[in-house]
Design an enzyme around this catalytic site. Structure first.
Site, PDB file in Angstrom:
ATOM      1  CG  HIS A  63      -1.680   1.282   1.381  1.00 30.51           C
ATOM      2  ND1 HIS A  63      -2.557   1.802   0.449  1.00 30.51           N
ATOM      3  CD2 HIS A  63      -1.626   2.197   2.399  1.00 30.51           C
ATOM      4  CE1 HIS A  63      -3.022   2.965   0.884  1.00 30.51           C
ATOM      5  NE2 HIS A  63      -2.465   3.228   2.060  1.00 30.51           N
ATOM      6  CG  HIS A  87       0.918   7.095   4.156  1.00 31.76           C
ATOM      7  ND1 HIS A  87       1.377   6.251   3.168  1.00 31.76           N
ATOM      8  CD2 HIS A  87      -0.381   6.747   4.346  1.00 31.76           C
ATOM      9  CE1 HIS A  87       0.409   5.451   2.778  1.00 31.76           C
ATOM     10  NE2 HIS A  87      -0.673   5.735   3.478  1.00 31.76           N
ATOM     11  CD  GLU A  91      -4.000   5.989  10.733  1.00 34.58           C
ATOM     12  OE1 GLU A  91      -5.025   5.395  10.391  1.00 34.58           O
ATOM     13  OE2 GLU A  91      -3.576   7.022  10.186  1.00 34.58           O
ATOM     14  CG  ASP A  92      -1.941   1.395  10.397  1.00 33.21           C
ATOM     15  OD1 ASP A  92      -2.821   1.696  11.204  1.00 33.21           O
ATOM     16  OD2 ASP A  92      -2.055   1.554   9.171  1.00 33.21           O
ATOM     17  CG  ASP A 154      -3.998   6.781   2.154  1.00 31.69           C
ATOM     18  OD1 ASP A 154      -3.433   5.684   2.275  1.00 31.69           O
ATOM     19  OD2 ASP A 154      -4.977   7.124   2.852  1.00 31.69           O
ATOM     20  CG  ASP A 274     -21.552  16.335 -25.550  1.00 29.63           C
ATOM     21  OD1 ASP A 274     -22.433  15.565 -25.129  1.00 29.63           O
ATOM     22  OD2 ASP A 274     -21.182  17.355 -24.941  1.00 29.63           O
TER      23      ASP A 274
END
Length: 738
Positions: A63, A87, A91-92, A154, A274
């Site tokens: 990812h 990034h 957080e993880d 992301d 169009d």
């Protein structure tokens, strides 16, 4: 199933990333230095995410690697690429922001912090959490626009892998993408990513409509496969004859633009004509207008379909000259003409400033002007409730726009649906505050008149005038709404406090909340702080001038009252346990809770205890004491982690008159009549049956699950003994009563 070599795929993508880095740097020394830093960031991300997997079954590192590829494809700087690779680390994983700063510098750490969600904070609603995460991102992007570019990249990769989520989650993410991230990409001028985000989101929000349009476009492409080639050849010959250097390409409209046209104009698929567009890129701006004339020589232009975004660029910096013409055979198509600089801005948007200006310092003043909308967004989000903030975000930043003019010829762009009041406050707050009326093209119009593209608006003003409270319901932009509120806040504070307090107390009576309950100092202090006011008078004043609604204030009081009641209940239980361990035991539902009189008791369903079982109690939050068997698996696990001392001693009373639900499972070889025999035994034992079900298995076994009421473990053991005598029964087990 073919085994996927993820390591080979990851290495292949990382090689592509390094290639993008090398190719976008003109100086070989800079390219080498950037490559070394990117390698270091990749190794760090691999270490941090080691062992983590995505829903797709891929290693998690895929990812951030894909996000960095999107950022590198925009030709962004090395700090942006490193921040993309890292990034999700804060957080993880167990790494912290300080680790990022130490390894890669403050700039990268700030970018990572900007895209990191606020996951460790408890919110009262999903909207509040969404608002605070958006607010954090917008504050960060006001300092550094690269934050939102990484966030959009992301989201793009998450959308590409959305098929691995549940249907409900797919729709939630797609709706947020359509309402927030695709419009953000548009605002930043990143057309290519905007189109992809919209198409993928539509696929999950309206799969039937998406598939219908996709099939129609594929059929059109087959039926008219040579149409674009013929058109391009004709235009190319004409441009060469006139000595114009150019690049030409053709494409069909993307799926969401067709869908939006169908919905907005209430048309069927076969009424959308169009669907084709030809793009011509030239070297100089005058050539754009020369091309327009030559194209009109070749094909008949449709009236009113020329759009000059070169002289009047869109707020997202987009510049191009558009015209719609009728092709051979009655097939209309659009022609877009732009220079190479305009094309780069159309493709990369704000990111083009990093690729072609080596940063923003050399063009900082122009960039500031182009990002003025970010500053406006920052101003309007101050002291704003969750739902209001998200609504204003969608209207102010992402709505379709109209371009109108002042009498002096200055262009003012406003959201579609804006009226003269919005226009007046867009010029200056003093103009809006003194406004008495408006003229469009010399004709007086009402204040709620919907402005149209090209309108020339003249605001009529008078001294001694002020805005009306009714304007708050009429205006479209939060800028106008906030300026009106500010006027009332400043000019009429005392009146606002009186009016706001009266409205608040009236609403309290209407919903049935006693005034005394909200006059408690600790409750008032908590609500005032939570709503970002200093005193209750400030809250009353805000209600008075329309900054806050009575309902929002009352809902906040309800939350604090509920929280206070919950804490008081828990505190009373704990205090009774500590202070009164030897009070007389009282029987509640056949259970004695040590030290507590008349305590609310409930029996857990996971082990369904009955008299005779060894039991223990757990103090729940707001639901009394939950009774479990001591050998319950949940008890064994949770008592290991009990830091609050919420497990307490309980016992069965000496005299028990109640019966208790008890679950059992009869395991047997499958045969005809098994269920009937079980029912007969339970009936003969004079036990009340609450529910029963049976299931056969492929291996020749069967299970009969029942819930019955028994007065004790001894009565259950007697019932078990009787059931074991049934032919083909192998075992009887206790089970939960879910």
């Amino acid at each position: 199933m073919e085994q996927i070599d993820y390591n080979a795929e990851i290495n292949k993508k990382f090689d592509k990333l390094l290639e993008l880095v090398r190719n976008s740097r003109e100086d070989p020394a800079v390219a080498l230095a950037d490559e070394i830093r990117v390698r270091e960031a990749f190794d760090f991300a691999c270490e941090a995410h080691h062992g983590q997997m995505r829903r797709s079954g891929e290693p998690y590192i895929t990812h951030p690697l894909e996000v960095s590829l999107i950022i590198a494809d925009m030709c962004m700087d090395v700090d942006s690429i490193i921040a993309s690779l890292t990034h999700d680390v804060v957080e993880d994983t167990d790494f912290e922001l300080g680790d990022i700063k130490q390894r890669f510098g403050a700039s990268v750490a700030d970018l990572v912090d900007g895209v990191t969600k606020l996951t460790r904070v408890n919110y009262t609603s999903k909207e509040e959490q969404q608002m605070e995460n958006l607010r954090k991102m917008i504050i960060a992007m006001a300092k550094d626009i690269r934050v939102v570019l990484i966030k959009i990249a992301d989201r793009l990769h998450n959308m590409r892998t959305l098929s691995f989520h549940t249907e409900k989650r797919q729709k939630e993410i797609s709706l947020e993408t359509m309402e927030i991230y695709a419009p953000l990409a548009y605002r930043l001028g990143i057309q290519k990513i905007k189109w992809e985000l919209e198409d993928i989101a539509l696929k999950y929000l309206d799969p039937v409509g998406y598939n219908e349009i996709m099939m129609h476009l594929e059929e059109m492409d087959k039926a008219h496969s040579c149409f674009l080639e013929v058109v391009k050849d004709a235009i190319s010959d004409k441009l060469r004859e006139n000595g114009i250097e150019f690049d030409i390409s053709g494409r069909m409209k993307h799926i969401y633009s067709v869908y939006r046209k169908m919905m907005g104009q209430n048309k069927e698929l076969n009424e959308i004509y169009d669907l084709y567009a030809v793009r011509i890129i030239v070297d100089e701006m005058p050539d754009c207008y020369n091309v327009l004339g030559l194209v009109h020589d070749l094909f008949k232009p449709l009236p009113g379909r020329i759009k000059d975004y070169i002289s009047t660029p869109k707020p997202n910096m987009y510049q191009s000259l558009h015209t719609t013409v009728m092709g051979h055979g009655g097939m209309p198509f659009e022609v877009q003409t732009r220079t190479w600089d305009m094309h780069r801005t159309a493709e990369y948007g704000i990111a083009a400033h990093w690729k072609y200006k080596q940063g923003i310092e050399s063009d900082s003043s122009k960039l500031e002007d182009k990002l003025a909308w970010v500053r406006r967004l920052m101003e309007t989000q101050q002291d704003t409730e969750a739902e209001d903030f998200i609504r204003m975000l969608k209207v102010d930043m992402f709505a379709d726009e109209v371009f109108v003019f002042t009498p002096k010829g200055d262009v003012i762009n406003l959201p579609a649906g804006a009226n003269p009041i919005d226009f007046a406050y867009a010029i200056h707050s003093a103009v809006g505050n003194r406004m008495t009326g408006a003229k469009i093209g010399g004709r007086i119009v009402s204040l709620d008149y919907t402005l149209q593209n090209g309108d020339i608006v003249d605001i009529l003003q008078g001294s001694g005038h002020g805005p009306s409270r009714d304007w708050l319901k009429m205006v479209k932009t939060s800028e106008a709404r906030n300026k009106i509120k500010q006027w009332f806040k400043k000019e009429k504070r005392e009146d606002n406090i009186i009016a706001g307090k009266a409205d608040f107390e009236r609403e309290l009576r209407r919903v049935g909340i006693p005034l005394a309950t909200v006059l408690q100092e600790d409750i008032q202090a908590a609500v005032v702080k939570r709503m970002a006011f200093s005193t209750m008078d400030d809250l009353y004043a805000s209600i008075g001038f329309g900054g806050t609604t009575c309902l929002k204030a009352i809902n906040r009081f309800r939350d604090e009252l509920a929280k206070a009641n919950k804490l008081n209940n828990e505190k009373q239980i704990v205090e009774k346990l500590i202070q009164s361990p030897k009070k007389p035991k009282k029987n509640v539902s056949g259970v004695v809770v040590e030290g507590i009189d008349n305590c609310l008791v409930k029996f857990s369903r996971c082990c369904a205890p009955v008299p005779g079982d060894d039991i223990i109690g757990f103090i729940t939050r707001g639901y009394g004491v939950s009774i479990h068997c001591k050998d319950c698996l949940n008890v064994i696990q949770q008592r290991k982690d009990d830091k609050d001392g919420r497990w307490i001693e309980v016992s069965w009373a000496d005299e028990i008159k109640e019966s208790y639900a008890c679950g059992l499972q009869v395991q047997a070889h499958d045969r005809d009549g098994l269920l009937m025999d079980v029912l007969n035994v339970i009936n003969a034992a004079k036990v009340k049956l609450l529910s029963i079900s049976a299931k056969s298995y492929d291996d020749g076994y069967a299970a009969v699950n029942a819930v019955a009421e028994v007065s004790s473990k001894a009565e259950f053991d007697e019932l078990r003994s009787r059931l074991l005598r049934i032919s083909a029964v192998v075992d009887i087990k206790r089970k939960d009563v879910h």
